[in-house]
Design an enzyme around this catalytic site. Structure first.
Site, short mmCIF file in Angstrom:
data_model
loop_
_atom_site.label_atom_id
_atom_site.label_comp_id
_atom_site.label_asym_id
_atom_site.label_seq_id
_atom_site.Cartn_x
_atom_site.Cartn_y
_atom_site.Cartn_z
N GLU A 1 -33.86 -3.39 -72.36
CA GLU A 1 -34.61 -4.18 -71.39
C GLU A 1 -35.24 -3.31 -70.30
O GLU A 1 -35.13 -3.60 -69.11
CB GLU A 1 -33.70 -5.25 -70.76
CG GLU A 1 -33.14 -6.21 -71.78
CD GLU A 1 -32.36 -7.37 -71.18
OE1 GLU A 1 -31.70 -7.18 -70.15
OE2 GLU A 1 -32.44 -8.47 -71.76
N ASP B 1 -27.43 -12.92 -77.14
CA ASP B 1 -27.23 -12.79 -75.70
C ASP B 1 -26.49 -13.97 -75.08
O ASP B 1 -27.12 -14.81 -74.44
CB ASP B 1 -28.60 -12.63 -75.03
CG ASP B 1 -28.50 -12.04 -73.64
OD1 ASP B 1 -27.37 -11.82 -73.19
OD2 ASP B 1 -29.55 -11.80 -73.03
N GLU C 1 -24.77 -18.13 -67.25
CA GLU C 1 -26.22 -17.96 -67.25
C GLU C 1 -26.93 -18.92 -68.20
O GLU C 1 -27.98 -19.47 -67.87
CB GLU C 1 -26.55 -16.50 -67.63
CG GLU C 1 -28.02 -16.24 -67.86
CD GLU C 1 -28.33 -14.81 -68.27
OE1 GLU C 1 -27.39 -13.99 -68.36
OE2 GLU C 1 -29.51 -14.51 -68.50
#
Ligand code: BDP
Length: 721
Positions: free
Chosen positions: A311, A385, A413
């Site tokens: 990332e 993820d 998240e």
């Protein structure tokens, strides 16, 4: 020593269940015991005999924890006098703690060999006509863990005369990863700011650091990575090392080591080298000197956690070097000090057109056996993820020569932040219990990460923390259970999520079975409920862009293909799902053949993973007899109904819970109910538009049209970037 005394006094105020509570005391409330049990415990509260108390700060902490907790549990107005003379005159029963170096403990012949470095023995014995509870260990930290275990036993109702517990942790590295930034924001944090008040450190130690330490010690967590994996070079400079050292000083007596995330390009960004090539001697020398500097400030520093070439983060591949070459260079720097490197396998690249789920394995598998002996590779539970559900990561069981540690996400998240109730232990358990077939049937992920399958000395489990500056630490009361469950599972992955929920509920609210039974049932179903209304049947990554709050299955315009939900669900007019079998990306081939066959076959794959591995026609029949389209609708509805059930159940529990905590949970469940409907309606509106399928009669149409849902924006949701 006084500083610990003060912090404990602040935290351990006894509170009756009906009294207003704000959640600060977590599962360490030590509420008064039911009368019958109180009578049993009371005589034991005379004094903690510990010869080592004066010389061993950790044992002194353990002693005080027991004394103040027993005072609170037995409703004593004032703490007991535990001076030596008072001890001599103490009532006939007592608690005795210490390590094997204390002759009084050694004389008891307890099975301390089975307690290892961090474990303990708790036993009720009789000696010289005195009844004693003994908490013994090989090292002081084991005594502290034993003290907390004793209090847990008392709070959860174990009969005092029957105490006989010998434990040691199954995993050595039991770490929290704080994704905390230096400006006190938290990447994916939903509970306020970072608890690390960096600005005032190292001069001012917030008393909360001590309470943080004792909460972690109470569940066996023994390490904390203080800063975000998306790290800044500044963390490696002298002022910031001093700040980390001040935190380390507070955590140390509680058996918690400090670690730091290291940014790969640090020496270049600090303008001290011209390259970050791991094979350049100047780079290696810089890190060696840096490690020496850190260890001078923090003698028991744990080591580095690294996110590299992921990332947009820099890494050794920028210099055409492998992850192993990078990790080994850093490992050499900390090796003389006994430090380790935790190298993350969360990598995927915009330059790689292959299925994102395959990229970590593709990068790391060729490196199996190439890592230094103080490197452990940290692997997320699934290949994408931290989704509400993912099949276990294919690296587990296929990298026999490399120690792998688990990375779970505790902060929610992708599961509705702090306002959706989702107890995550069943998710952790599902992954830990999954069979990799690495050495035939019964080679679980848990045995990979505890090192037992391949005999690795380094082994561990990390959880991305959900802890912040909010008074209740985790953003909601039920999110505290996820912190708790992570610690308990890291200590013993054989514990069931159900048992953990029970013990958490007893300590956090009340041991009354009329409360514990329904609340446990509510917790146990909660994660599946979230899966149902967000990402049923193996769907994943359908969340809105950036902050990941709410649905965004239609998003298709982001720069990188794998940032778009459409990349993951692949819905079209014929069907939905990502074909990861041989006719598609063949990601299944990364698993051991038995596992691969199970996932690849439409007959054997579980419905819960179906669309992760298969592209399935909308009208194909499912095991339930429904078409896929009808089955998806059924699950969205089940998810919404599940939240309704939680609301109804919680409402019945009002008599057992103090007003502020009851009210907060009630309000959060109302948010969850509204947003479960939002998820359901938006997803159905979108998939109906793509598939061209009508809603069968009896299915409630979405409240609004698709454009309405697409127009919803939450630019200021926490963690938006
Ligand atoms: C993703 C998060 C991102 C993290 C990344 C990671 O959205 O903020 O930096 O994981 O694990 O899920 O590095």
């Amino acid at each position: 020593m006084t500083k610990f005394g003060l912090a404990l006094a602040a935290t351990l105020s006894a509170t009756a269940p009906a009294q207003a509570e704000d959640g600060y005391d977590l599962w360490l409330r030590h509420a008064p015991l039911p009368t019958a049990q109180r009578l049993a415990v009371d005589p034991y509260a005379g004094c903690v005999a510990a010869a080592q108390r004066a010389t061993q700060v950790t044992i002194a902490i353990a002693a005080r924890e027991i004394e103040s907790a027993i005072d609170a549990m037995t409703d004593k107005a004032a703490p007991r006098d535990c001076t030596a003379s008072a001890a001599a005159a103490a009532p006939s029963h007592g608690v005795m703690i210490g390590t094997r170096d204390d002759p009084a403990i050694a004389a008891l012949g307890l099975p301390l060999a089975k307690a290892g470095d961090e474990g303990f023995v708790i036993r009720s014995i009789e000696r010289d006509g005195r009844k004693l509870i003994v908490v013994a260990a090989n090292r002081p930290v084991g005594v502290l863990y034993g003290a907390f275990a004793l209090l847990r036993e008392l709070q959860t109702g174990t009969a005092i005369d029957a105490l006989d517990v010998t434990e040691q942790p199954k995993v050595d590295l039991r770490l929290l990863n704080h994704w905390d930034n230096l400006d006190r924001t938290v990447e994916r944090g939903y509970s306020g700011q970072s608890i690390w008040d960096w600005w005032k450190l190292p001069d001012v130690n917030d008393p909360r650091y001590t309470d943080y330490a004792r909460a972690n010690a109470s569940i066996g967590i023994n390490g904390a990575v203080l800063n975000n994996v998306n790290a800044k070079p500044d963390s490696m400079t002298a002022p910031w090392i001093a700040k980390a050292a001040a935190v380390a000083d507070v955590l140390r007596p509680y058996g918690i080591k400090v670690y730091l995330s290291a940014r790969w390009s640090t020496p270049v960004e600090l303008k001290q080298t011209t390259t970050a090539d791991p094979l350049d001697p100047a780079v290696a020398a810089w890190w060696k000197a840096k490690a020496d500097e850190i260890y001078a400030a923090i003698p028991d520093f744990g080591g580095f956690l690294v996110k590299a070439n992921s990332e947009g983060q820099p890494g050794p591949q920028d210099y055409k070097r492998t992850h192993a070459e990078g990790a080994n260079m850093l490992a050499a720097a900390v090796k003389p000090h006994g430090g380790i490197v935790m190298w993350r396998a969360f990598v995927y690249s915009e330059a790689d057109p292959d299925d994102r789920a395959k990229q970590a394995y593709a990068d790391f598998k060729p490196l199996d056996g190439k890592f230094a002996d103080n490197v452990i590779v940290q692997v997320k539970n699934g290949a994408i993820d931290f989704q509400p559900r993912e099949p276990f990561h294919p690296m587990f069981g296929t990298m026999p020569k490399t120690p792998l540690m688990m990375e779970f996400q505790i902060t929610k998240e992708y599961l509705g932040f702090a306002t959706h109730l989702a107890y995550l232990a069943p998710m952790y358990e599902e992954v830990l219990d999954a069979d990799t077939f690495a050495k035939g049937k019964g080679s679980t992920v848990a045995e990979v990460i505890d090192g037992s399958l391949e005999g690795h000395k380094l082994n561990g489990m990390a959880g991305v923390a959900n802890i912040g500056s909010d008074r209740n630490w985790s953003g909601s009361i039920f999110d505290q259970a996820n912190w708790y469950a992570f610690g308990r599972l890291a200590w013993d992955h054989q514990l069931s999520s159900d048992a953990i929920a029970r013990e958490w509920a007893k300590q956090t609210f009340t041991p009354d079975p009329a409360f514990v039974q329904p609340v446990t049932a509510m917790m146990m179903g909660s994660r599946e409920t979230v899966v149902d209304y967000m990402t049923p049947m193996g769907l994943a990554h359908l969340m809105a862009t950036g902050h990941h709050y709410g649905p965004g299955p239609w998003v298709s315009d982001l720069a990188r293909p794998e940032w778009n939900p459409v990349y993951y669900h692949r819905a079209d007019k014929d069907g939905i799902g990502f074909d990861r079998t041989a006719s598609g990306s063949n990601a299944v081939a990364q698993y051991m053949p038995q596992v691969a066959r199970g996932f690849a076959s439409r007959r054997s794959v579980d419905d819960k993973d179906l669309l992760w591995f298969h592209h399935v026609g909308w009208d194909e029949k499912m095991k339930s007899g429904r078409t896929l389209w009808a089955e998806l609708l059924h699950r969205y509805d089940r998810g919404v109904a599940g939240v309704g059930d939680m609301q109804a159940r919680w409402a019945t529990l009002k008599p057992f819970v103090d007003a502020p905590r009851f009210e907060e949970v009630t309000r959060f469940l109302a948010i969850q109910q509204r947003e479960a409907i939002w998820w359901r309606d938006a997803s159905i509106a979108y998939f109906a538009s793509v598939s061209g399928r009508a809603l069968p009669t009896g299915v409630q149409p979405p409240a609004h049209d698709l454009e309405y849902y697409k127009a919803i924006e939450h630019s200021y949701a926490p963690g938006h970037h």
